[in-house]
Design an enzyme around this catalytic site. Structure first.
Site, PDB file in Angstrom:
ATOM      1  CG  ASP A   1      47.762  43.088  37.447  1.00 47.23           C
ATOM      2  OD1 ASP A   1      46.798  42.614  36.838  1.00 47.23           O
ATOM      3  OD2 ASP A   1      47.816  43.144  38.701  1.00 47.23           O
TER       4      ASP A   1
HETATM    5  C1  GLC Z   1      45.818  41.361  40.752  1.00 51.97           C
HETATM    6  C2  GLC Z   1      44.859  41.705  39.635  1.00 51.97           C
HETATM    7  C3  GLC Z   1      44.570  43.176  39.511  1.00 51.97           C
HETATM    8  C4  GLC Z   1      44.586  43.811  40.882  1.00 51.97           C
HETATM    9  C5  GLC Z   1      46.010  43.732  41.387  1.00 51.97           C
HETATM   10  C6  GLC Z   1      46.152  44.315  42.798  1.00 51.97           C
HETATM   11  O1  GLC Z   1      46.721  40.390  40.324  1.00 51.97           O
HETATM   12  O2  GLC Z   1      45.194  41.231  38.339  1.00 51.97           O
HETATM   13  O3  GLC Z   1      43.300  43.319  38.862  1.00 51.97           O
HETATM   14  O4  GLC Z   1      44.138  45.147  40.819  1.00 51.97           O
HETATM   15  O5  GLC Z   1      46.525  42.412  41.380  1.00 51.97           O
HETATM   16  O6  GLC Z   1      45.459  43.531  43.702  1.00 51.97           O
END
Ligand code: GLC
Length: 733
Positions: A264
């Protein structure tokens, strides 16, 4: 490319090129027109940026074509870039938030929503979506419950698999037009943060993790999800991005996942904040060893892997393994032959929010609404009635969920617009009555536009309410109160809205309430005084149009709660499939005080999992079983007869729950194991049969083996998780 060609390509790549495949940058670094992005913030050189194997959060066929052409031209082996984005509940045609999609209890419909989202996003040049979010959620304080499909492992597993099929196609042929590679997230257990506070610690027993929290991720993997995203949280005090057991033992060895693992956002770097890494270098080492292939949006891999290799802290094999997985994903998408894949400005013009997609959005919205209460058949509204629609959501057109990243803010059809368009002849009035939030609420992330004259707004609303036969209050929490970093310590409606509700009821007791928002809210006061209550969630592009039809009876509500509505925040986390405890309410050997209960509220939720009414009534006959014993390898058929006992056609979602009365560990009071939608005209009946197999009885026993154990089981079949319509059988071995 053939596997041999891919391997040959890998072997011909430099170390820099291989490492380039292992980090992802956001759009800001790759703005075609920008001379330099904030690369220096991450300590990245222009060459580092040029080598990034993927980027996220930029869409549009024209822009992505330009980025791709520039990237390929600069790549020594002209390896195309992956374009990823959060397409969570639609791209430009916005569907109900996933929690609302969970309320449909309709995997085929959820699959259709994902397929439409894939067609639109693929036309805009996107290759991968960071969806399905398969986190189990039982704590309404957590802002991201809107992004999940609810509190039940079985329902979540069904819907996560449906979304993967929708994005990737039933055959997972990613080269086909209109397909996105699906990235199931957030692996694992992100939905259970302590205190409901986003990014907080998750403390789950190994058995709870496997029994409740892992099944939906596994279902998505088994449906073919091409990627898995690691979660921010720790599990057993190990951050997921450094959790070799989770990523290599469970995900790859046990489940056979051979796709790409992406962290993430900055979760690799956050290993330092977690206190398991001293510095970026150690964070990179831990993550690569654990099995994270792509570092999202930091320079940790970019700046450290080469030195780690030189120092012998990671091996060439680890780097090659990760790089090959990324190349294989690009190959599955056909990017070597068609770097733009589906990106097409012509298709964007033809597909984005086209009538067929908007129709799907309206059907999905209608199917997501849950009728929680409907005394005296308050709804559907009758043609001859004068109805005042009052509240901050009455004319609100921002009905798209917090993760509708690429939607245009005022794209949705509001309830007022939907009603005026479909029922111009009806006597309807509209007034906000109060703002979404009163001046008492200071939330840094959000301050709504205040009403120019709140007193006049209230007076206008009360005057309309006094003159109406009925009042429909359109209330709810602001969409900014849900999503990432939007945890709340309370789940009450904004005070100004509760005040409006009280003032309106003083002038007209005939009140029905439609509640918008991305989480279960504390509706005790609403339930006590309103004649009718309907949960509308954040229903998306066609939300108001769908709601108009349901409130006026051209459609009937069919949704069922995927997550219970607690009586208040003091009850959470909670779920229907709880254990019995040693002192259940029904125990009989001690004074009634000495059992597991509160002194200030009942144990039960206000509205339970699986609950949802409609505009007719149904009777479900006692459960019949075709045999009393189940032998190894055998099956039992459980059946009921469903009858529409009302005066209007309707749909009931018949639910099957099983209970293992005695196990080598404590077992839930019941668990959802099946559901079936039945649509019947008035007076008609239909038989509904469920096949119960031995594998449906399995659980993680005292030895952490996944087995069934002989003994007595109860079969419940009914309209929600509180049904006491049951029969009993015995598993004999
Ligand atoms: C965010 C979220 C995740 C998302 C990623 C990209 O922090 O936790 O669900 O897909 O970043 O935007």
């Amino acid at each position: 490319m053939t596997p041999n060609e891919l391997t040959a390509l890998l072997q011909s790549m430099s170390l820099d090129e291989k490492i380039g495949e292992l980090y992802q940058l956001s759009a800001t670094y790759l703005d075609v027109d920008a001379v330099t992005g904030p690369a220096d913030e991450l300590g990245l050189s222009a060459e580092d940026v040029a080598r990034a194997g993927s980027c996220l959060s930029v869409t549009g066929a024209k822009v992505l074509h330009a980025i791709q052409q520039r990237h390929i031209a600069r790549q020594p082996h002209h390896i195309p870039m992956l374009f990823m984005a959060d397409i969570i509940n639609g791209y430009k045609t916005i569907f109900p938030v996933p929690l609302g999609q969970g309320a449909t209890f309709d995997p085929a419909l959820v699959e259709e929503c994902a397929a439409v989202a894939a067609r639109e996003a693929a036309a805009a040049g996107v290759h991968v979506t960071f969806s399905p979010m398969a986190d189990l959620v039982r704590d309404a304080r957590w802002g991201r419950v809107m992004e999940a499909t609810g509190e039940d492992p079985y329902l979540n597993a069904q819907l996560a698999a449906a979304m993967v099929r929708g994005y990737q196609g039933p055959d997972n042929r990613l080269t086909d037009k209109g397909r996105l590679a699906a990235c199931v997230k957030h692996f694992a257990g992100y939905g259970a943060p302590m205190g409901g506070r986003d990014y907080n610690t998750v403390e789950l027993s190994p058995r709870a993790l496997r029994e409740d929290y892992l099944p939906a991720y596994r279902a998505a993997v088994e449906a073919g999800a091409a990627l898995v995203m690691t979660s921010f949280n720790t599990l057993d005090r190990v951050p997921s991005s450094a959790n070799r057991w989770l990523l290599r033992d469970v995900l790859r060895r046990e489940w056979g996942f051979d796709g790409v693992v992406i962290s993430d956002w900055a979760a690799v770097k956050e290993l330092i904040a977690h206190g398991v890494a001293e510095d970026d270098a150690q964070a990179a080492e831990l993550a690569l060893r654990a099995g994270v292939d792509i570092d999202m949006s930091t320079g940790v891999y970019a700046r450290n892997l080469k030195a780690l290799l030189d120092a012998g802290r990671v091996t060439q094999a680890l780097i090659d393994e990760a790089a090959l997985r990324v190349l294989e994903l690009k190959n599955k998408l056909g990017l070597f032959e068609a770097p733009d894949k589906d990106g097409s400005e012509a298709d964007e013009r033809a597909l984005l929010q086209c009538p067929a997609h908007r129709d799907a959005a309206r059907r999905a919205a209608a199917a997501s609404f849950v009728l929680l209460k409907n005394d005296a058949a308050f709804w559907p509204l009758r043609r001859e009635e004068t109805v005042a629609f009052i509240g901050p959501y009455a004319a609100e057109d921002r009905l798209h969920g917090a993760w509708s990243v690429f939607a245009d803010d005022h794209d949705c059809v509001s309830l007022a617009e939907g009603l005026r368009a479909a029922y111009p002849e009806r006597r309807m009035t509209f007034a906000p009555g109060c703002p979404l939030l009163g001046p008492d609420v200071q939330i840094s992330a959000y301050q709504p536009d205040p009403l120019p004259d709140p007193d006049a707004a209230l007076a206008e609303a009360l005057a309309l309410a006094a003159r109406a036969d009925k009042v429909v209050l359109a209330l709810g929490e602001p969409r900014e109160f849900t999503g990432e970093c939007a945890s709340r310590t309370d789940i009450a409606l904004p005070a100004c809205q509760l005040d409006l509700y009280r003032r309106v009821r003083e002038v007209n007791p005939n009140v029905g309430v439609v509640v918008f928002g991305g989480r279960p809210l504390d509706l005790r006061e609403i339930d006590a005084g309103a004649q009718a209550v309907l949960a509308a969630w954040l229903p998306g592009t066609e939300g108001g149009a769908a709601l108009a039809r349901v409130l006026c009876g051209d459609d009937a509500p069919t949704g069922k709660l995927p997550m219970c509505f607690p009586r208040g925040v003091g009850q959470v986390p909670m779920s229907y499939d709880h254990l019995r405890t040693g002192r259940p309410l029904t125990h009989s050997y001690l004074d009634a005080r000495f059992c597991s209960q509160y002194i200030d509220a009942p144990n039960e939720s206000l509205y339970p999992f699986g609950h949802g009414l409609t505009y007719t009534t149904f009777a479900i006959s006692p459960v019949t079983l075709d045999r009393a014993d189940m032998t190894a390898g055998g099956v039992i058929t459980a059946a009921v007869r469903v009858t529409n006992t009302g005066s209007r056609p309707g749909t009931e979602t018949v639910q099957l729950y099983l209970r293992d009365l005695v196990g080598s560990v404590a077992r839930p009071v019941r668990s959802l194991k099946g559901f079936r939608k039945v649509t019947l005209p008035p007076g008609e009946s239909a038989d509904v049969a469920f096949t119960i197999r031995e594998d449906m009885l399995r659980f993680w026993n005292i030895d952490m083996d996944y087995v069934s154990e002989p003994g007595a089981f109860e079969v419940y079949i009914g309209a929600d998780s509180t049904t006491d319509n049951k029969a009993q059988f015995t598993l004999v071995k």
